[in-house]
Design an enzyme around this catalytic site. Structure first.
Site, PDB file in Angstrom:
ATOM      1  N   LYS A 119       0.868  -1.179   0.000  1.00  0.00           N
ATOM      2  CA  LYS A 119       0.000   0.000   0.000  1.00  0.00           C
ATOM      3  C   LYS A 119       0.907   1.232   0.000  1.00  0.00           C
ATOM      4  O   LYS A 119       2.065   1.185   0.409  1.00  0.00           O
ATOM      5  CB  LYS A 119      -0.916   0.018   1.210  1.00  0.00           C
TER       6      LYS A 119
ATOM      7  N   THR B 108       1.618   5.619   4.944  1.00  0.00           N
ATOM      8  CA  THR B 108       2.882   4.909   4.917  1.00  0.00           C
ATOM      9  C   THR B 108       3.005   4.032   3.702  1.00  0.00           C
ATOM     10  O   THR B 108       2.031   3.727   3.027  1.00  0.00           O
ATOM     11  CB  THR B 108       2.916   3.989   6.130  1.00  0.00           C
TER      12      THR B 108
ATOM     13  N   ASN C 116      -3.807  16.950  -0.626  1.00  0.00           N
ATOM     14  CA  ASN C 116      -3.075  17.190   0.618  1.00  0.00           C
ATOM     15  C   ASN C 116      -3.343  18.551   1.240  1.00  0.00           C
ATOM     16  O   ASN C 116      -2.967  18.782   2.389  1.00  0.00           O
ATOM     17  CB  ASN C 116      -1.578  17.031   0.376  1.00  0.00           C
TER      18      ASN C 116
END
Lengths: 412, 412
Positions: free
Chosen positions: A183, A194, A407
């Protein structure tokens, strides 16, 4: 967040063989997300060896600390992964959470907590309540029939597609298999999620050999991917070898000198490079997949630093987003790397089109030909420094407004 | 490109005193832009001393090479700056261009070419034709009456406002003045333009003292600004001291031990920090001006690396754009810097609001209070590592969609 799948996603998923000794289950623990799985439990047969590499962050997450600690034993019976909460920067509470999580998983799999490996991904700074694992894991070992694709789905955060890869290799007449999941929307996500990857094989291989192969191959796979230069607190790659192929007569591979280790290493490389590429293809907001090849450097390490300087440069990445063959920005990124470089020996190609040579624009430069390359979804950028034989290759993606939206617009 | 002035621009321009011994002129040479000035010529009186610092790029522009070469002489009679073309990565042609440009300027100012300093900013990789300077510079020394604001305008590329600053200091009863101009929309621009600054004083000061002061102050001013981590090929800061204040009876400052050098240094610091801040305020697409303060590091250098790691992180910068008090990303950026850090001693403030302490979220954390800080146009982010007394401060801006638009949508 992003509802649509990355246009750079693979067009199909591979058929994944069974890995004897590995059983998978997923569940909805409601850690953060609703109506989706967020827990993966892998059961590993007795005698499974393990190797791992982790983030170089000086502020690693509690699960990373835990895995580092358990890795010394070299054996594993279970892997518990959750998405939605990274259990990072959670102080003493976080340490208590990993201890309790390992206990709960150990009860479910009837083993020792020290044989449980843990990984968490998602929000950081929020306490993670280990008791949320109790109900989902209770009796889970009797329901372990999840597909590899479902396993990969359970660990996603801002990923737009699940990442799986497989390779097989014949050793001493016995076919062994390696399956991997990963992932990561480019090592980053709204709350600094992560890069996680878990790889499983039925090859009988000692943890020392496994660690050696993993440490070697990570350099050209997961360590050669960048989306935005931001290293997470939780990056984890674990490889588990159940040794089940021994039942087919395969003798264990116990030393790195064993020539049979080479075949296994090549298969492992295939899986790791495949997964690493998929992470760049799912980079947040990515519309272009870019391979940066640097050659002619003084050393491989020098080539790596220059390749990363190019791949991480916001100006180079926005030029790719704008389909602009702006090789001047590549020169800038070579120059700022601080590595040996001679302006007057530098040559640069976009795809097959050489745009610069001998420290100036290529005399035969065609803006049209270069622009044609930049319109592609997959682009190779090659830089020859003309100094030595050092080389390195990095995978990355472009920097788009969508990246800023994902973001910047999003409030966790 | 950007038609509107940065919302972070100063609300007024300072009154600039005359610097005796310095005369300025601007002209339209039509290098790239239409209907605007793109050439600045400064005439410096005989005996002017000079100091300089330049890009650390391994691929510097031809004018940077030229200035480095002439700096050994320690004296200057003229400065020629053009915008629109950086004369970088132009091979032998570029070397010939600087030689010819210096000759043309030397003829205009009746001095030696080795006393001419040069800087160019704009497109890179395009040959710059020095003959374009001939007509504008012909007879220019008779028309040198340009204002400092006009001088600053002539060297702009994607800047949205001209950058000027001034400071005065009394030494031995004589008032000496320092005027500076700068350009740079954050060290970057559509074609990797540059950070340029030129500072002028009438203080009588040797080139050795000048160089010492410049080298010392650049660390906390121009080297403490970042917009996007991309270092240009052409960064140049030059300081010229005409010594005209000697006519008012001021004795020359010839050694760094001279206590009068301190006052001059402080005034120089004011000008350099003012200009450096203005560059961050004009960062491409910037909507937030951010001061990153790192303290409690093992050393100042360690604090600087951590401060830059935070200020350059795309995730931190997009969080500012999104007005998101995402301190988890600050932890990430501290961790990835590779410098000594102890997760469990870390404390983080947005403005006056402490959001994290002792390696976890502040027990008294108020999302509302933190969000209030993030709505401001100017934000101080403070990180205390709790290890030692090393500190550093960096100025930067947020990363917005407008940044991607400026650098991605635009085709040079």
């Amino acid at each position: 967040m992003t509802e649509t799948v990355s246009p750079l996603a693979p067009t199909s998923f591979p058929e994944m063989p069974d890995i004897k000794g590995v059983r998978l289950a997923t569940a909805e623990a409601g850690i953060k997300y609703k109506n989706r799985t967020d827990v993966l439990l892998a059961s590993l047969s007795p005698g499974t060896t393990v190797a791992g590499v982790f983030t170089k962050s000086k502020c690693p997450s509690a699960p990373v600390d835990w895995c580092r600690q358990q890795l010394g034993g070299g054996v594993a019976r279970g892997l518990l992964v959750n998405s939605g909460n990274a259990n990072a920067f959670t102080g003493k509470t976080g340490v208590e959470t990993v201890r309790l999580s390992a206990e709960i998983a150990a009860r479910a799999l009837d083993c020792s907590p020290s044989e449980i490996f843990l990984a968490s991904t998602g929000v950081i700074g929020e306490p993670l309540d280990a008791r949320k694992f109790e109900d989902p894991l209770h009796g889970m070992s009797g329901r372990m029939t999840t597909s590899w694709l479902d396993a990969a789905r359970a660990i996603m955060t801002t990923d737009t597609f699940p990442k799986i890869a497989t390779a097989s290799v014949e050793i001493d007449g016995v076919m062994v298999h390696i399956n991997g999941i990963a992932k990561g929307a480019g090592m980053i996500a709204p709350d600094m999620a992560t890069m996680l990857s878990f790889i499983f094989t039925d090859a009988p291989v000692s943890s020392a050999v496994l660690q050696s192969a993993l440490s070697r191959e990570v350099e050209n796979s997961f360590n050669a991917v960048t989306v935005d230069s931001d290293t997470s607190t939780s990056d984890t790659v674990l490889v588990f070898a159940t040794g089940a192929a021994r039942q087919s007569g395969l003798e264990p591979i116990d030393t790195v000198e064993d020539p049979r280790a080479d075949g296994l290493l090549l298969a492992l490389r295939d899986v790791m490079q495949d997964l690493a590429q998929q992470i760049a293809r799912d980079g947040e907001g990515a519309r272009k997949f870019v391979e940066v090849q640097v050659e002619g450097a003084e050393t491989d390490l020098s080539a790596k630093k220059i390749a990363l300087s190019i791949a991480n440069s916001p100006l180079v990445k926005t030029a790719f987003a704008g389909e602009d063959a702006n090789w001047g920005r590549v020169v800038m990124a070579v120059g700022k790397a601080g590595e040996p470089a001679d302006r007057d020996r530098l040559a640069i190609w976009f795809g097959d089109v050489r745009v610069a040579v001998n420290g100036a624009r290529d005399p035969g430069y065609s803006e049209e030909a270069a622009s044609e390359v930049m319109k592609q979804a997959e682009i190779v950028l090659r830089v020859d420094l003309g100094l030595g034989s050092g080389s390195f290759r990095v995978w990355t993606c472009d920097l788009t407004k969508e990246y800023v939206a994902i973001n910047g617009d999003y409030r966790s």
